[in-house]
Design a protein around this motif. Structure first.
Motif, PDB file in Angstrom:
ATOM      1  N   LYS A  65      14.660  -0.678  11.190  1.00 44.48           N
ATOM      2  CA  LYS A  65      14.669   0.413  12.147  1.00 44.48           C
ATOM      3  C   LYS A  65      15.973   0.364  12.922  1.00 44.48           C
ATOM      4  N   PRO A  66      16.596   1.479  13.215  1.00 42.40           N
ATOM      5  CA  PRO A  66      16.046   2.819  13.309  1.00 42.40           C
ATOM      6  C   PRO A  66      16.088   3.636  12.015  1.00 42.40           C
ATOM      7  N   SER A  67      16.276   3.012  10.875  1.00 41.68           N
ATOM      8  CA  SER A  67      16.271   3.742   9.610  1.00 41.68           C
ATOM      9  C   SER A  67      14.972   4.511   9.442  1.00 41.68           C
ATOM     10  N   ARG A  68      15.059   5.662   8.800  1.00 38.29           N
ATOM     11  CA  ARG A  68      13.850   6.439   8.519  1.00 38.29           C
ATOM     12  C   ARG A  68      13.190   5.982   7.231  1.00 38.29           C
ATOM     13  N   ASN A  69      13.832   5.094   6.489  1.00 44.16           N
ATOM     14  CA  ASN A  69      13.285   4.587   5.235  1.00 44.16           C
ATOM     15  C   ASN A  69      12.214   3.530   5.492  1.00 44.16           C
ATOM     16  N   PHE A  70      11.317   3.384   4.543  1.00 49.66           N
ATOM     17  CA  PHE A  70      10.300   2.344   4.619  1.00 49.66           C
ATOM     18  C   PHE A  70       9.826   2.021   3.214  1.00 49.66           C
ATOM     19  N   ALA A  71       9.193   0.874   3.063  1.00 48.99           N
ATOM     20  CA  ALA A  71       8.637   0.454   1.779  1.00 48.99           C
ATOM     21  C   ALA A  71       7.120   0.576   1.841  1.00 48.99           C
ATOM     22  N   VAL A  72       6.517   0.885   0.711  1.00 53.39           N
ATOM     23  CA  VAL A  72       5.058   0.940   0.612  1.00 53.39           C
ATOM     24  C   VAL A  72       4.620  -0.135  -0.376  1.00 53.39           C
ATOM     25  N   PHE A  73       3.724  -0.995   0.060  1.00 54.30           N
ATOM     26  CA  PHE A  73       3.200  -2.095  -0.749  1.00 54.30           C
ATOM     27  C   PHE A  73       1.716  -1.814  -0.933  1.00 54.30           C
ATOM     28  N   LEU A  74       1.322  -1.435  -2.132  1.00 54.70           N
ATOM     29  CA  LEU A  74      -0.068  -1.068  -2.405  1.00 54.70           C
ATOM     30  C   LEU A  74      -0.828  -2.245  -3.006  1.00 54.70           C
ATOM     31  N   VAL A  75      -2.093  -2.369  -2.632  1.00 56.61           N
ATOM     32  CA  VAL A  75      -2.973  -3.383  -3.208  1.00 56.61           C
ATOM     33  C   VAL A  75      -4.282  -2.719  -3.632  1.00 56.61           C
ATOM     34  N   PRO A  76      -4.972  -3.271  -4.637  1.00 57.14           N
ATOM     35  CA  PRO A  76      -6.169  -2.605  -5.157  1.00 57.14           C
ATOM     36  C   PRO A  76      -7.463  -2.873  -4.389  1.00 57.14           C
ATOM     37  N   GLN A  77      -7.438  -3.834  -3.450  1.00 53.21           N
ATOM     38  CA  GLN A  77      -8.654  -4.162  -2.711  1.00 53.21           C
ATOM     39  C   GLN A  77      -8.321  -4.371  -1.240  1.00 53.21           C
ATOM     40  N   VAL A  78      -9.224  -3.951  -0.363  1.00 46.30           N
ATOM     41  CA  VAL A  78      -9.011  -4.066   1.080  1.00 46.30           C
ATOM     42  C   VAL A  78      -8.739  -5.518   1.480  1.00 46.30           C
ATOM     43  N   VAL A  79      -9.451  -6.455   0.898  1.00 45.95           N
ATOM     44  CA  VAL A  79      -9.289  -7.865   1.260  1.00 45.95           C
ATOM     45  C   VAL A  79      -7.856  -8.344   1.032  1.00 45.95           C
ATOM     46  N   LEU A  80      -7.153  -7.706   0.118  1.00 46.02           N
ATOM     47  CA  LEU A  80      -5.774  -8.103  -0.176  1.00 46.02           C
ATOM     48  C   LEU A  80      -4.759  -7.554   0.829  1.00 46.02           C
ATOM     49  N   VAL A  81      -5.164  -6.568   1.634  1.00 43.02           N
ATOM     50  CA  VAL A  81      -4.234  -5.970   2.597  1.00 43.02           C
ATOM     51  C   VAL A  81      -3.686  -7.040   3.537  1.00 43.02           C
ATOM     52  N   THR A  82      -4.556  -7.760   4.206  1.00 39.76           N
ATOM     53  CA  THR A  82      -4.093  -8.764   5.168  1.00 39.76           C
ATOM     54  C   THR A  82      -3.448  -9.954   4.462  1.00 39.76           C
ATOM     55  N   GLN A  83      -3.954 -10.314   3.290  1.00 38.64           N
ATOM     56  CA  GLN A  83      -3.380 -11.438   2.538  1.00 38.64           C
ATOM     57  C   GLN A  83      -1.926 -11.141   2.154  1.00 38.64           C
ATOM     58  N   GLN A  84      -1.691  -9.989   1.549  1.00 40.83           N
ATOM     59  CA  GLN A  84      -0.346  -9.644   1.099  1.00 40.83           C
ATOM     60  C   GLN A  84       0.576  -9.363   2.286  1.00 40.83           C
ATOM     61  N   ALA A  85       0.054  -8.701   3.316  1.00 42.23           N
ATOM     62  CA  ALA A  85       0.857  -8.447   4.516  1.00 42.23           C
ATOM     63  C   ALA A  85       1.300  -9.763   5.142  1.00 42.23           C
ATOM     64  N   GLY A  86       0.418 -10.736   5.173  1.00 46.51           N
ATOM     65  CA  GLY A  86       0.765 -12.054   5.711  1.00 46.51           C
ATOM     66  C   GLY A  86       1.884 -12.718   4.922  1.00 46.51           C
TER      67      GLY A  86
END
Length: 122
Positions: A65-86
């Motif tokens: 930031k302040p760039s307007r760009n961002f990355a999207v990291f997709l996971v197939p299961q909700v439980v993986l959201v916090t795991q991968q984000a960590g």
């Protein structure tokens, strides 16, 4: 006694370069992904997350930031959201947002999404 410096601790964690202990096929996949769009298809536990983290580190300058760009990291299961984000938070200094359906994201308006995009880099 002063509380621990969380920024210093975060820097120490980020300082560990995943590339230094990556397997040769992970480095090969990273190099390919840097050159062109790539889908990495590997077994569970074979290091897809590590490849993603190395790629995010390679492009981090585009997301800060302040760039307007961002990355999207997709996971197939909700439980993986916090795991991968960590994992991303541990190995990068990027600001990571975590989103899943039960948060009501389907009902967020453009202003709410813009606020999230302005606050997070991944």
């Amino acid at each position: 006694m002063n509380p621990p410096n969380m920024e210093a601790e975060k820097y120490d964690e980020v300082a560990a370069d995943p590339l230094s202990f990556a397997r040769s096929y992970q480095v090969e996949a990273l190099e390919k992904a840097i050159k062109q769009n790539t889908i990495v298809f590997l077994e569970t536990g074979s290091g897809k997350t590590m490849i993603s983290i190395m790629l995010l580190r390679s492009y981090a300058h585009l997301f800060r930031k302040p760039s307007r760009n961002f990355a999207v990291f997709l996971v197939p299961q909700v439980v993986l959201v916090t795991q991968q984000a960590g994992a991303v938070e541990m190995h990068t200094d990027l600001k990571v947002g975590k989103y899943w359906g039960d948060m009501g994201v389907d009902f967020w308006d453009a202003a709410m999404w813009k606020q999230q995009i302005n606050k997070h880099e991944v």
